[in-house]
Write a protein that holds these residues in place. Structure first.
Motif, PDB file in Angstrom:
ATOM      1  N   PRO A  51       0.781  -1.279   0.016  1.00  0.00           N
ATOM      2  CA  PRO A  51       0.044   0.098  -0.023  1.00  0.00           C
ATOM      3  C   PRO A  51       0.678   1.223   0.027  1.00  0.00           C
ATOM      4  CG  PRO A  51      -0.011  -0.946   2.295  1.00  0.00           C
ATOM      5  CD  PRO A  51       0.729  -1.766   1.187  1.00  0.00           C
ATOM      6  N   GLN A  52       1.988   1.354   0.768  1.00  0.00           N
ATOM      7  CA  GLN A  52       2.659   2.570   0.834  1.00  0.00           C
ATOM      8  C   GLN A  52       3.525   2.710  -0.605  1.00  0.00           C
ATOM      9  OE1 GLN A  52       2.372   4.370   3.375  1.00  0.00           O
ATOM     10  NE2 GLN A  52       1.059   2.688   4.070  1.00  0.00           N
ATOM     11  N   LEU A  53       3.558   1.665  -1.408  1.00  0.00           N
ATOM     12  CA  LEU A  53       4.630   1.780  -2.653  1.00  0.00           C
ATOM     13  C   LEU A  53       3.544   2.124  -3.875  1.00  0.00           C
ATOM     14  CD1 LEU A  53       7.233   2.103  -4.009  1.00  0.00           C
ATOM     15  CD2 LEU A  53       7.365  -0.458  -3.815  1.00  0.00           C
ATOM     16  N   PHE A  54       2.391   1.654  -3.740  1.00  0.00           N
ATOM     17  CA  PHE A  54       1.607   1.352  -5.151  1.00  0.00           C
ATOM     18  C   PHE A  54       1.227   2.838  -5.802  1.00  0.00           C
ATOM     19  CE2 PHE A  54      -2.730   1.326  -7.131  1.00  0.00           C
ATOM     20  CZ  PHE A  54      -2.217   0.547  -8.101  1.00  0.00           C
ATOM     21  N   ASP A  55       0.992   3.763  -4.812  1.00  0.00           N
ATOM     22  CA  ASP A  55       0.681   5.212  -5.596  1.00  0.00           C
ATOM     23  C   ASP A  55       1.899   5.581  -6.299  1.00  0.00           C
ATOM     24  OD1 ASP A  55      -1.651   5.480  -4.578  1.00  0.00           O
ATOM     25  OD2 ASP A  55      -1.361   7.033  -3.106  1.00  0.00           O
ATOM     26  N   SER A  56       3.258   5.300  -5.688  1.00  0.00           N
ATOM     27  CA  SER A  56       4.560   5.760  -6.720  1.00  0.00           C
ATOM     28  C   SER A  56       4.635   4.915  -7.874  1.00  0.00           C
ATOM     29  CB  SER A  56       5.770   5.789  -5.732  1.00  0.00           C
ATOM     30  OG  SER A  56       5.373   6.522  -4.390  1.00  0.00           O
ATOM     31  N   VAL A  57       4.341   3.752  -7.715  1.00  0.00           N
ATOM     32  CA  VAL A  57       4.443   3.106  -9.201  1.00  0.00           C
ATOM     33  C   VAL A  57       3.350   3.224 -10.097  1.00  0.00           C
ATOM     34  CG1 VAL A  57       4.674   0.521  -9.914  1.00  0.00           C
ATOM     35  CG2 VAL A  57       5.855   1.271  -8.000  1.00  0.00           C
ATOM     36  N   ASP A  58       2.143   3.525  -9.366  1.00  0.00           N
ATOM     37  CA  ASP A  58       0.967   3.770 -10.262  1.00  0.00           C
ATOM     38  C   ASP A  58       1.227   5.135 -10.988  1.00  0.00           C
ATOM     39  OD1 ASP A  58      -1.693   3.442 -11.312  1.00  0.00           O
ATOM     40  OD2 ASP A  58      -2.163   5.108  -9.810  1.00  0.00           O
ATOM     41  N   ALA A  59       1.913   6.086 -10.543  1.00  0.00           N
ATOM     42  CA  ALA A  59       2.157   7.337 -11.219  1.00  0.00           C
ATOM     43  C   ALA A  59       3.099   6.795 -12.445  1.00  0.00           C
ATOM     44  CB  ALA A  59       2.815   8.341 -10.324  1.00  0.00           C
ATOM     45  N   VAL A  60       4.042   6.014 -12.260  1.00  0.00           N
ATOM     46  CA  VAL A  60       4.762   5.514 -13.403  1.00  0.00           C
ATOM     47  C   VAL A  60       3.955   4.889 -14.389  1.00  0.00           C
ATOM     48  CG1 VAL A  60       6.800   3.991 -14.215  1.00  0.00           C
ATOM     49  CG2 VAL A  60       6.845   5.305 -12.260  1.00  0.00           C
ATOM     50  N   ALA A  61       3.009   4.043 -14.067  1.00  0.00           N
ATOM     51  CA  ALA A  61       2.017   3.503 -14.941  1.00  0.00           C
ATOM     52  C   ALA A  61       1.248   4.337 -15.678  1.00  0.00           C
ATOM     53  CB  ALA A  61       1.336   2.481 -14.087  1.00  0.00           C
ATOM     54  N   ARG A  62       0.767   5.415 -15.070  1.00  0.00           N
ATOM     55  CA  ARG A  62      -0.075   6.431 -15.626  1.00  0.00           C
ATOM     56  C   ARG A  62       0.907   7.218 -16.763  1.00  0.00           C
ATOM     57  NH1 ARG A  62      -4.610   8.666 -12.645  1.00  0.00           N
ATOM     58  NH2 ARG A  62      -4.896   7.417 -10.775  1.00  0.00           N
ATOM     59  N   ALA A  63       2.059   7.531 -16.381  1.00  0.00           N
ATOM     60  CA  ALA A  63       2.793   8.354 -17.117  1.00  0.00           C
ATOM     61  C   ALA A  63       3.163   7.391 -18.668  1.00  0.00           C
ATOM     62  CB  ALA A  63       4.141   8.726 -16.830  1.00  0.00           C
ATOM     63  N   LEU A  64       3.546   6.254 -18.388  1.00  0.00           N
ATOM     64  CA  LEU A  64       3.553   5.268 -19.719  1.00  0.00           C
ATOM     65  C   LEU A  64       2.058   5.199 -20.244  1.00  0.00           C
ATOM     66  CD1 LEU A  64       5.344   2.128 -17.656  1.00  0.00           C
ATOM     67  CD2 LEU A  64       6.322   3.890 -19.525  1.00  0.00           C
ATOM     68  N   ASP A  65       1.114   4.881 -19.921  1.00  0.00           N
ATOM     69  CA  ASP A  65      -0.235   4.933 -20.420  1.00  0.00           C
ATOM     70  C   ASP A  65      -0.388   6.194 -21.397  1.00  0.00           C
ATOM     71  OD1 ASP A  65      -1.707   2.586 -19.800  1.00  0.00           O
ATOM     72  OD2 ASP A  65      -2.364   3.325 -18.146  1.00  0.00           O
ATOM     73  N   GLU A  66       0.046   7.344 -20.839  1.00  0.00           N
ATOM     74  CA  GLU A  66      -0.376   8.711 -21.591  1.00  0.00           C
ATOM     75  C   GLU A  66       0.256   8.490 -23.066  1.00  0.00           C
ATOM     76  OE1 GLU A  66       0.327  13.480 -20.863  1.00  0.00           O
ATOM     77  OE2 GLU A  66       1.004  12.032 -19.299  1.00  0.00           O
ATOM     78  N   PHE A  67       1.365   7.883 -23.100  1.00  0.00           N
ATOM     79  CA  PHE A  67       1.846   7.742 -24.323  1.00  0.00           C
ATOM     80  C   PHE A  67       2.380   6.540 -24.947  1.00  0.00           C
ATOM     81  CE2 PHE A  67       4.104  11.198 -21.292  1.00  0.00           C
ATOM     82  CZ  PHE A  67       3.689  12.555 -22.392  1.00  0.00           C
ATOM     83  N   ALA A  68       1.688   5.686 -24.341  1.00  0.00           N
ATOM     84  CA  ALA A  68       1.185   4.415 -24.735  1.00  0.00           C
ATOM     85  C   ALA A  68       2.985   3.506 -25.117  1.00  0.00           C
ATOM     86  CB  ALA A  68       0.761   4.026 -26.287  1.00  0.00           C
TER      87      ALA A  68
END
Length: 308
Positions: free
Chosen positions: A165-182
């Motif tokens: 739970p303490q790390l998911f937000d940080s890694v999710d931010a990376v996933a969102r950035a990757l999603d933005e540019f496919a």
């Protein structure tokens, strides 16, 4: 791209286009007993050999740490890093590694190479780098990247992430950035002892992260008692539950603002409100939003008519 990377890319391209050379290479590898080794094993052996050679002269020698981020997707074939990618991606990666390490880890860009887009980075050297504490043979950066990679494996395997739970937000931010540019991300970490660690966050892992961030509502009815410290005609009242500066305050929403007006409240009035406390929880169990909605007054409060 480093000399070794450049050579390996050229070799692969030549072998793809020359079946005879590819067959000869396979035969040579079989004779050497290395035909089943992947690039990680070969790279790790090379680094271990370099470290062993260095320790012939300096027993406590260590290799330089390096983090390589390989981006694949649209517009990566030229080995260029678009500014918008860097802005959106590099800071979240550094924050994720820091969160995983439990201490700030500063990374710096050292180069860019082709083979899709490969970003070369390393931990920022400090005045006390040689005295940096090592835990189980790992530096703070090494611990952070190791934990970061473990969570990437969990996401890519579509496994349960509730232990993170303490790390998911940080890694999710990376996933969102990757999603933005496919884009997809391959991580390679080269530690001080010659080991190579790899992880990936591709389309499957990004979609799993997206599913995990979806929220569900959980409601309960509670009573909030305290003093009104703020009022808004749009139907909001802030109630502070104590006199101490650190006492909790709650923003309570009145779906019908007329209900609040008919109460004729004043700043400093003591109130007892029944409210619906709604939490929006994601699949990891993290509260993404909280709402307090007025339901009625507790027995201690009697509403006043608006025109009396």
């Amino acid at each position: 791209m480093t000399t070794g990377d450049s050579w390996r890319e050229r070799r692969r391209e030549l072998l793809r286009n020359n079946p005879t050379a590819a067959a000869a290479a396979r035969q040579r590898l079989w004779e050497m007993g290395t035909e089943h080794r992947d690039d990680d094993e070969v790279e790790a052996e090379h680094r271990a050999n370099r470290l062993a050679a260095a320790r012939e002269y300096e027993p406590h020698a260590r290799l330089d740490e390096e983090l390589r981020l390989r981006l694949t997707g649209p517009h990566t074939e030229r080995g260029a890093l678009r500014f918008q990618w860097g802005d959106a991606l590099l800071d979240p990666v550094e924050k994720a590694v820091s969160a995983a390490a439990g201490t700030p880890v500063r990374l710096e860009l050292t180069g860019l190479s082709a083979g899709s887009t490969v970003i070369h980075a390393r931990p920022v050297a400090t005045a006390h780098a040689t005295d940096e504490p090592i835990v189980d043979g790992l530096s703070a950066a090494g611990i952070g990247v190791l934990t970061f990679c473990r969570l990437l494996h969990v996401l890519e395997s579509e496994e349960d992430v509730r232990d993170w739970p303490q790390l998911f937000d940080s890694v999710d931010a990376v996933a969102r950035a990757l999603d933005e540019f496919a884009l997809s991300l391959d991580v390679a970490w080269y530690d001080t002892y010659g080991h190579v660690l790899r992880a990936r966050l591709g389309e499957r892992g990004r979609h799993h992260a997206e599913r995990l961030r979806r929220t569900r509502s959980r409601d309960q009815e509670i009573t909030i008692s305290g003093r009104i410290t703020e009022l808004r005609e749009s139907g909001w009242a802030k109630v502070k539950t104590g006199t101490a500066g650190s006492a909790p305050s709650y923003d309570i929403h009145f779906e019908d603002p007329e209900v609040l007006l008919r109460m004729r409240p004043g700043l400093g009035d003591n109130v007892h409100f029944r409210v619906r406390f709604r939490q929006r929880l994601d699949a990891v169990g993290i509260a993404r939003a909280t709402e307090y909605t007025y339901l009625g007054q507790a027995a201690e409060q009697v509403p006043l008519p608006l025109d009396s």
